[in-house]
Write a protein that holds these residues in place. Sequence first.
Motif, PDB file in Angstrom:
ATOM      1  N   LEU A  20       3.714 -12.600  -5.715  1.00 48.35           N
ATOM      2  CA  LEU A  20       3.729 -11.253  -6.289  1.00 48.35           C
ATOM      3  C   LEU A  20       2.525 -10.444  -5.816  1.00 48.35           C
ATOM      4  CD1 LEU A  20       4.859 -11.924  -9.968  1.00 48.35           C
ATOM      5  CD2 LEU A  20       6.106 -10.631  -8.217  1.00 48.35           C
ATOM      6  N   GLU A  21       1.383 -11.087  -5.773  1.00 47.53           N
ATOM      7  CA  GLU A  21       0.174 -10.422  -5.275  1.00 47.53           C
ATOM      8  C   GLU A  21       0.374  -9.967  -3.825  1.00 47.53           C
ATOM      9  OE1 GLU A  21      -4.299 -11.952  -4.730  1.00 47.53           O
ATOM     10  OE2 GLU A  21      -3.469 -12.267  -6.744  1.00 47.53           O
ATOM     11  N   GLU A  22       0.968 -10.845  -3.015  1.00 45.99           N
ATOM     12  CA  GLU A  22       1.245 -10.499  -1.622  1.00 45.99           C
ATOM     13  C   GLU A  22       2.245  -9.350  -1.535  1.00 45.99           C
ATOM     14  OE1 GLU A  22       2.503 -14.046   0.393  1.00 45.99           O
ATOM     15  OE2 GLU A  22       0.590 -15.056   0.047  1.00 45.99           O
ATOM     16  N   ALA A  23       3.262  -9.367  -2.394  1.00 46.92           N
ATOM     17  CA  ALA A  23       4.255  -8.291  -2.395  1.00 46.92           C
ATOM     18  C   ALA A  23       3.595  -6.957  -2.731  1.00 46.92           C
ATOM     19  CB  ALA A  23       5.374  -8.608  -3.394  1.00 46.92           C
ATOM     20  N   ILE A  24       2.700  -6.964  -3.678  1.00 44.94           N
ATOM     21  CA  ILE A  24       1.983  -5.738  -4.065  1.00 44.94           C
ATOM     22  C   ILE A  24       1.115  -5.252  -2.911  1.00 44.94           C
ATOM     23  CG2 ILE A  24       0.184  -4.808  -5.578  1.00 44.94           C
ATOM     24  CD1 ILE A  24       1.351  -6.800  -7.749  1.00 44.94           C
ATOM     25  N   ASP A  25       0.338  -6.161  -2.341  1.00 47.25           N
ATOM     26  CA  ASP A  25      -0.545  -5.795  -1.233  1.00 47.25           C
ATOM     27  C   ASP A  25       0.238  -5.233  -0.047  1.00 47.25           C
ATOM     28  OD1 ASP A  25      -2.745  -6.581  -2.696  1.00 47.25           O
ATOM     29  OD2 ASP A  25      -2.954  -8.523  -1.680  1.00 47.25           O
ATOM     30  N   HIS A  26       1.279  -5.956   0.364  1.00 43.52           N
ATOM     31  CA  HIS A  26       2.072  -5.507   1.507  1.00 43.52           C
ATOM     32  C   HIS A  26       2.805  -4.200   1.186  1.00 43.52           C
ATOM     33  CE1 HIS A  26       1.288  -8.762   4.226  1.00 43.52           C
ATOM     34  NE2 HIS A  26       1.692  -9.674   3.349  1.00 43.52           N
ATOM     35  N   HIS A  57       4.064  -2.231   4.411  1.00 40.89           N
ATOM     36  CA  HIS A  57       4.724  -3.314   5.157  1.00 40.89           C
ATOM     37  C   HIS A  57       5.991  -3.714   4.407  1.00 40.89           C
ATOM     38  CE1 HIS A  57       0.317  -4.457   6.267  1.00 40.89           C
ATOM     39  NE2 HIS A  57       0.748  -3.464   7.043  1.00 40.89           N
ATOM     40  N   ASP A  58       7.024  -2.915   4.589  1.00 42.94           N
ATOM     41  CA  ASP A  58       8.247  -3.069   3.788  1.00 42.94           C
ATOM     42  C   ASP A  58       8.866  -4.453   3.875  1.00 42.94           C
ATOM     43  OD1 ASP A  58       7.818  -0.386   3.266  1.00 42.94           O
ATOM     44  OD2 ASP A  58       9.331   0.298   4.695  1.00 42.94           O
TER      45      ASP A  58
END
Length: 102
Positions: A72-78, A83-84
């Motif tokens: 989830l953290e990576e999804a937020i950052d990207h 970075h769709d």
Amino acid sequence: MNIKLTLLSAGIALSLGSVAAYAEENHLQEAIKHVMMAAKATDGKSVAQHAEEAQKHAKIADEHLDAGLKSLEEAIDHGNQGHDDMAQKAAKEAEEHLKASQ
């Protein structure tokens, strides 16, 4: 005949795979079930056995929860960086881990 055998084999493989996926996705429920049995057990050995099983499942659920939070953290950052595709991939990974933690 070969087609029927191939379809039968594929059906069996899919069935077994779905059973394994179902079992893997219920670690928290298994932990709760075993801790309830531990609480109801009348002898120490049974309490310990069920508590150990509950602990195993709870640890696996916790690992999936941690991995889900990381994804989830990576999804937020990207997502915030535009970075769709990477954001969507991380969100899907989070979904898989969070479901597996249940």
